[in-house]
Every structure is written in C-alpha cells, then in structure tokens.
Design a protein around this motif. Sequence first.
Motif, PDB file in Angstrom:
ATOM      1  N   SER A   1      -5.982  -7.948  -9.065  1.00 37.39           N
ATOM      2  CA  SER A   1      -6.901  -6.890  -9.474  1.00 37.39           C
ATOM      3  C   SER A   1      -6.122  -5.603  -9.689  1.00 37.39           C
ATOM      4  O   SER A   1      -4.915  -5.521  -9.426  1.00 37.39           O
ATOM      5  CB  SER A   1      -7.960  -6.667  -8.388  1.00 37.39           C
ATOM      6  N   ARG A   2      -6.818  -4.583 -10.145  1.00 38.09           N
ATOM      7  CA  ARG A   2      -6.168  -3.279 -10.328  1.00 38.09           C
ATOM      8  C   ARG A   2      -5.625  -2.769  -9.002  1.00 38.09           C
ATOM      9  O   ARG A   2      -4.530  -2.215  -8.941  1.00 38.09           O
ATOM     10  CB  ARG A   2      -7.166  -2.279 -10.915  1.00 38.09           C
ATOM     11  N   ARG A   3      -6.385  -2.952  -7.935  1.00 40.89           N
ATOM     12  CA  ARG A   3      -5.940  -2.466  -6.629  1.00 40.89           C
ATOM     13  C   ARG A   3      -4.696  -3.213  -6.144  1.00 40.89           C
ATOM     14  O   ARG A   3      -3.738  -2.610  -5.655  1.00 40.89           O
ATOM     15  CB  ARG A   3      -7.063  -2.608  -5.598  1.00 40.89           C
ATOM     16  N   SER A   4      -4.688  -4.538  -6.279  1.00 44.46           N
ATOM     17  CA  SER A   4      -3.536  -5.315  -5.811  1.00 44.46           C
ATOM     18  C   SER A   4      -2.292  -5.003  -6.638  1.00 44.46           C
ATOM     19  O   SER A   4      -1.188  -4.916  -6.100  1.00 44.46           O
ATOM     20  CB  SER A   4      -3.847  -6.815  -5.867  1.00 44.46           C
ATOM     21  N   TYR A   5      -2.486  -4.804  -7.958  1.00 42.27           N
ATOM     22  CA  TYR A   5      -1.350  -4.433  -8.797  1.00 42.27           C
ATOM     23  C   TYR A   5      -0.816  -3.064  -8.396  1.00 42.27           C
ATOM     24  O   TYR A   5       0.398  -2.844  -8.365  1.00 42.27           O
ATOM     25  CB  TYR A   5      -1.772  -4.415 -10.269  1.00 42.27           C
ATOM     26  N   PHE A   6      -1.721  -2.144  -8.098  1.00 40.43           N
ATOM     27  CA  PHE A   6      -1.312  -0.802  -7.699  1.00 40.43           C
ATOM     28  C   PHE A   6      -0.511  -0.845  -6.400  1.00 40.43           C
ATOM     29  O   PHE A   6       0.559  -0.235  -6.291  1.00 40.43           O
ATOM     30  CB  PHE A   6      -2.541   0.087  -7.523  1.00 40.43           C
ATOM     31  N   ILE A   7      -1.005  -1.576  -5.424  1.00 38.92           N
ATOM     32  CA  ILE A   7      -0.327  -1.658  -4.126  1.00 38.92           C
ATOM     33  C   ILE A   7       1.029  -2.348  -4.250  1.00 38.92           C
ATOM     34  O   ILE A   7       2.030  -1.906  -3.679  1.00 38.92           O
ATOM     35  CB  ILE A   7      -1.227  -2.381  -3.100  1.00 38.92           C
ATOM     36  N   ASP A   8       1.077  -3.427  -5.014  1.00 38.60           N
ATOM     37  CA  ASP A   8       2.299  -4.230  -5.106  1.00 38.60           C
ATOM     38  C   ASP A   8       3.338  -3.646  -6.051  1.00 38.60           C
ATOM     39  O   ASP A   8       4.543  -3.758  -5.792  1.00 38.60           O
ATOM     40  CB  ASP A   8       1.961  -5.659  -5.562  1.00 38.60           C
ATOM     41  N   LEU A   9       2.885  -3.005  -7.145  1.00 35.28           N
ATOM     42  CA  LEU A   9       3.820  -2.637  -8.200  1.00 35.28           C
ATOM     43  C   LEU A   9       4.058  -1.138  -8.358  1.00 35.28           C
ATOM     44  O   LEU A   9       5.140  -0.735  -8.781  1.00 35.28           O
ATOM     45  CB  LEU A   9       3.324  -3.188  -9.554  1.00 35.28           C
ATOM     46  N   GLU A  10       3.055  -0.329  -8.043  1.00 32.27           N
ATOM     47  CA  GLU A  10       3.138   1.062  -8.496  1.00 32.27           C
ATOM     48  C   GLU A  10       3.175   2.107  -7.391  1.00 32.27           C
ATOM     49  O   GLU A  10       3.845   3.139  -7.541  1.00 32.27           O
ATOM     50  CB  GLU A  10       1.958   1.355  -9.433  1.00 32.27           C
ATOM     51  N   ARG A  11       2.469   1.894  -6.305  1.00 28.94           N
ATOM     52  CA  ARG A  11       2.328   2.943  -5.296  1.00 28.94           C
ATOM     53  C   ARG A  11       3.671   3.446  -4.781  1.00 28.94           C
ATOM     54  O   ARG A  11       3.859   4.646  -4.562  1.00 28.94           O
ATOM     55  CB  ARG A  11       1.463   2.437  -4.130  1.00 28.94           C
TER      56      ARG A  11
END
Length: 297
Positions: A187-197
Amino acid sequence: ALHYRNWKNRSRHSGKLIHKAGEKLFIDFCGKKPWYVDKSTGEQIEVEVFVAVLPCSQYAFVTAVASQKREDLISCMESCLKWIGGVPQAIVSDNLKSAVSKGSKYAPVINKTFAGFALHHGCVVDPARPHHPQDKALVERSVELVYQRIYYHLRKHTYFSLKDLNHAIAELLEEYNDYLFSHGGGSRRSYFIDLERQYLQELPSGSYSIRQYRRAKVQKTAHIYMSEDRNYYSVPYRFTGMRVEVQYNQDKLEVFYNHDRIASHERNYKAGNYTTIADHMPSSHQAYGQWNPEYFQ
C-alpha cells in the motif's frame, strides 16, 4: 512548414519519470469544494482541500482549509510535513498565487512567504511549468482519487465545523493510504515506510513564523515609520532618504537594502515610540545623547 508539422507530429514521445525517494513533494488544491454548515445561520460554507503526494511511494496527505491564501497554505504545509515526519528536498507546486508570484517556464518568481518557509525547512520550491499538467501527473491523479475515495463518503454526512470535516477527512485518509495497489505488493503506507521515510530530512526544531513585507523610506531622523505599530525603528544614518524593504513577524523586525540586512529590532508595540540603536546615529548625535550633568562636571 507542412513537412515540419508532419515531422513534429511524428516526433512527439513521452516517457515514464522515475522518482527518487525523499526528493520531491507534489502539492495542489482540489477544484471541487466540500462544505460544512454554519449552525448559527444555516449557511453552507465552502472550503478548499489541500492535497500533497510523495511521488516515490504515492503516500498522500489531505486536509481542508478556509482558503488558498498564503497563511492557509503555510498551515497546510506545516501540517503535511509533521504528518510525514520529515522534509523532502523540493516542494513542487502548481502556479498558485500563494506559492508563485509570477509564473514562468524557465524562471518563476516564488512568493516570498513560501520561499521563507522552504528556507526555514532546508528545501527548495520548484514550481511546475505553466500549462504542463504532466509535470505533476501524480498529484493530478491523486486529486481524482480523493474525489472517489474521500469526497464520495463525505457527501453522505453533514458537518457543522471545519474541525469536524477535517476529522472525517483524516479517518478516510488513513483508509486511503492503506488501500492495496492494484498491481499488488503493498500500500502507499507500506511503500512510504519501507522505501521513502528514511530519506526525508529532519524537521527543524522551531516552527516557521510567517513574515510580512512592505516598503519604507528612511526619514531624516534615520528611522523608518511602521504604520502598523505607529512607531519608529532606526537604521544606519547613511541610508537616509533611501527606499528599503521591511520584513517582520510578531516578534522581530528587519530592514533590508538591496537584499542586505542593515537593521534588526525586537517589535515594539508602544505607539509613538522610537526604537533606536545608538550606532545607527551620526557621531554628533551620539555625542549629544551622552550629555548629562556628570558629563559637564
């Protein structure tokens, strides 16, 4: 000309942009406006909806504000950066008046308040080119999804304050960021946590205070007059008669000439008062200021 047009039509190509983690944050306002009902009058009050998207993960932030004025834009941006817990390298805005004073394909003029906000947070403002929606296609697409997945549910209820409306938007936003992508994998949240934050810069320690800007002329007394405070602030006497720029917030006032700061004062709200730094005055004035009974004795 015919052959050139034929060649140009054959030479139109498009490509997919690869977005780096933590590099950009796209922002925009929705065209459609939701509303809430004023209990005292029964009036439907329309509001603006701010949307921000991190293009790498497509993690989104949505909130409603009273207008698109610079104060509301800055409030939206502060809430957004706190929401994502960091600062991107660049903020990509549409050519909003509160963000861009003068749009241009090559050299846009950034609104001073928004530029100050970016400077305070250690990032830059990089407006999209006018009439080129493909420069911010992800936020345009996110606006369409907000209509489908947030606005649709908002229509089912009546809200009686902006706070209540934003509370409902926040709940729907949580669900929106948790939707699984159609291609699967997260999801957008999982991608954000794993890839971007992890690639976002840290938030500054203090909050940004909006500055006001105005022009003033240095008077013969080596002071400028601030009509808002109804009092005077000193500048170095060599700038007498010159036009200067005054930047101020609730606590501090600064005077600039040709982009160089020439004076800085704490705000004084006592009407008719002169706030003077002795070194700003000519030597003869400084000597006169030292006259007292002890001096003559």
